[in-house]
Design a protein around this motif. Structure first.
Motif, mmCIF file in Angstrom:
data_model
loop_
_atom_site.group_PDB
_atom_site.id
_atom_site.type_symbol
_atom_site.label_atom_id
_atom_site.label_comp_id
_atom_site.label_asym_id
_atom_site.label_seq_id
_atom_site.Cartn_x
_atom_site.Cartn_y
_atom_site.Cartn_z
ATOM 1 N N THR A 150 0.847 -1.193 0.000
ATOM 2 C CA THR A 150 0.000 0.000 0.000
ATOM 3 C C THR A 150 0.885 1.246 0.000
ATOM 4 O O THR A 150 0.620 2.215 -0.746
ATOM 5 C CB THR A 150 -0.915 0.008 1.242
ATOM 6 O OG1 THR A 150 -1.681 -1.171 1.253
ATOM 7 C CG2 THR A 150 -1.826 1.204 1.261
ATOM 8 N N LEU A 153 2.317 1.616 -3.346
ATOM 9 C CA LEU A 153 1.317 2.118 -4.296
ATOM 10 C C LEU A 153 1.023 3.596 -4.048
ATOM 11 O O LEU A 153 0.805 4.365 -4.992
ATOM 12 C CB LEU A 153 0.021 1.291 -4.206
ATOM 13 C CG LEU A 153 0.078 -0.110 -4.818
ATOM 14 C CD1 LEU A 153 -1.187 -0.882 -4.502
ATOM 15 C CD2 LEU A 153 0.303 -0.042 -6.317
ATOM 16 N N LYS A 154 0.979 3.985 -2.802
ATOM 17 C CA LYS A 154 0.766 5.406 -2.488
ATOM 18 C C LYS A 154 1.899 6.248 -3.071
ATOM 19 O O LYS A 154 1.654 7.307 -3.642
ATOM 20 C CB LYS A 154 0.677 5.622 -0.978
ATOM 21 C CG LYS A 154 -0.647 5.291 -0.385
ATOM 22 C CD LYS A 154 -0.634 5.614 1.104
ATOM 23 C CE LYS A 154 -1.927 5.268 1.758
ATOM 24 N NZ LYS A 154 -1.933 5.538 3.164
ATOM 25 N N GLU A 156 3.802 5.462 -5.538
ATOM 26 C CA GLU A 156 3.694 5.468 -7.001
ATOM 27 C C GLU A 156 2.543 6.374 -7.444
ATOM 28 O O GLU A 156 2.653 7.082 -8.438
ATOM 29 C CB GLU A 156 3.452 4.042 -7.522
ATOM 30 C CG GLU A 156 4.670 3.175 -7.516
ATOM 31 C CD GLU A 156 4.385 1.774 -8.013
ATOM 32 O OE1 GLU A 156 3.344 1.505 -8.659
ATOM 33 O OE2 GLU A 156 5.214 0.891 -7.718
ATOM 34 N N ASN A 157 1.467 6.302 -6.663
ATOM 35 C CA ASN A 157 0.333 7.151 -6.984
ATOM 36 C C ASN A 157 0.706 8.617 -6.826
ATOM 37 O O ASN A 157 0.366 9.450 -7.689
ATOM 38 C CB ASN A 157 -0.841 6.773 -6.072
ATOM 39 C CG ASN A 157 -2.131 7.450 -6.461
ATOM 40 O OD1 ASN A 157 -2.241 7.972 -7.587
ATOM 41 N ND2 ASN A 157 -3.079 7.440 -5.593
ATOM 42 N N GLU A 158 1.407 8.940 -5.812
ATOM 43 C CA GLU A 158 1.866 10.318 -5.619
ATOM 44 C C GLU A 158 2.833 10.701 -6.754
ATOM 45 O O GLU A 158 2.793 11.814 -7.274
ATOM 46 C CB GLU A 158 2.578 10.483 -4.267
ATOM 47 C CG GLU A 158 1.669 10.623 -3.105
ATOM 48 C CD GLU A 158 2.456 10.699 -1.810
ATOM 49 O OE1 GLU A 158 3.686 10.913 -1.791
ATOM 50 O OE2 GLU A 158 1.809 10.508 -0.766
ATOM 51 N N HIS A 159 3.669 9.828 -7.042
ATOM 52 C CA HIS A 159 4.630 10.093 -8.098
ATOM 53 C C HIS A 159 3.908 10.277 -9.448
ATOM 54 O O HIS A 159 4.240 11.171 -10.243
ATOM 55 C CB HIS A 159 5.622 8.942 -8.126
ATOM 56 C CG HIS A 159 6.768 9.163 -9.009
ATOM 57 N ND1 HIS A 159 7.450 10.351 -9.111
ATOM 58 C CD2 HIS A 159 7.397 8.342 -9.892
ATOM 59 C CE1 HIS A 159 8.408 10.249 -9.957
ATOM 60 N NE2 HIS A 159 8.399 9.027 -10.474
ATOM 61 N N LEU A 160 2.923 9.461 -9.678
ATOM 62 C CA LEU A 160 2.147 9.591 -10.908
ATOM 63 C C LEU A 160 1.346 10.892 -10.902
ATOM 64 O O LEU A 160 1.228 11.561 -11.928
ATOM 65 C CB LEU A 160 1.188 8.406 -11.087
ATOM 66 C CG LEU A 160 1.787 7.113 -11.618
ATOM 67 C CD1 LEU A 160 0.758 6.008 -11.599
ATOM 68 C CD2 LEU A 160 2.331 7.290 -13.014
ATOM 69 N N GLN A 161 0.798 11.209 -9.788
ATOM 70 C CA GLN A 161 0.035 12.442 -9.702
ATOM 71 C C GLN A 161 0.971 13.637 -9.886
ATOM 72 O O GLN A 161 0.603 14.616 -10.528
ATOM 73 C CB GLN A 161 -0.706 12.543 -8.360
ATOM 74 C CG GLN A 161 -1.957 11.701 -8.316
ATOM 75 C CD GLN A 161 -2.649 11.795 -6.975
ATOM 76 O OE1 GLN A 161 -2.168 12.467 -6.072
ATOM 77 N NE2 GLN A 161 -3.770 11.147 -6.881
ATOM 78 N N GLN A 164 1.848 13.756 -13.537
ATOM 79 C CA GLN A 164 0.695 14.176 -14.321
ATOM 80 C C GLN A 164 0.464 15.673 -14.061
ATOM 81 O O GLN A 164 0.108 16.398 -14.992
ATOM 82 C CB GLN A 164 -0.520 13.352 -13.885
ATOM 83 C CG GLN A 164 -1.510 13.137 -14.941
ATOM 84 C CD GLN A 164 -2.611 12.256 -14.431
ATOM 85 O OE1 GLN A 164 -2.905 12.216 -13.267
ATOM 86 N NE2 GLN A 164 -3.222 11.578 -15.336
#
Length: 169
Positions: A150, A153-154, A156-161, A164
């Motif tokens: 988790t 993923l957080k 990676e999600n932050e990194h993706l956000q 983006q």
């Protein structure tokens, strides 16, 4: 008096089968009675007195013996009654002890059965505890892995956000 000694001889030595000796004996006894021989009657009185004394002593001994027998009978009867009472009491006590022993044996068997059931239940609970501990350990590992994933993923999600957001700008 005849010189022969036979079975018919009395203690004075006269031969009773000889008629002359019988006559002589009778003559001596008649003479003593006529003359009033005091030595003979005195000895008869002494014998009579001795016989009475012997009879009295024997009577007293009989009374004493009877008394001793009665006392011993009373004592024997008393001891017999005491022994019978004691035997009865010991029989009652033995019966009570046998009953107590039976009850204690029964209680012991029940406790042993209960003990065996508790041991079985303890073993079951121990096995169940071990299984649950193992499952908990596996769940903790899974939790840690999931937490790590988790977090990954957080990130990676932050990194993706961020990427983006940076690409949108």
């Amino acid at each position: 008096m005849s010189g022969k000694i036979s079975a018919n001889t009395d203690p004075t030595g006269y031969n009773m089968s000889d008629p002359k000796d019988k006559n002589n004996e009778l003559e001596i006894l008649r003479t003593r009675n006529k003359e009033g021989d005091n030595s003979g009657s005195g000895s008869k009185r002494a014998v009579s007195r001795c016989s009475r004394l012997t009879a009295v002593c024997l009577g007293l001994l009989c009374v004493l013996l009877l008394t001793v027998i009665m006392v011993m009978w009373v004592k024997f009867t008393s001891e017999r009654d005491q022994l019978q009472t004691r035997n009865y009491n010991l029989t009652i006590e033995r019966d009570q002890l046998q009953t107590s022993n039976y009850n204690l044996t029964k209680e012991r068997d029940q406790l042993q059965t209960s003990y065996i059931n508790l041991i079985t239940e303890r073993d079951y609970l121990q096995t169940r505890y071990n299984i649950l501990s193992s499952e908990r350990y596996e769940l903790e590992i899974t939790y840690l892995e999931l937490t790590k994933e988790t977090n990954q993923l957080k990130k990676e999600n932050e990194h993706l956000q961020k990427s983006q957001y940076t690409n949108c700008e």
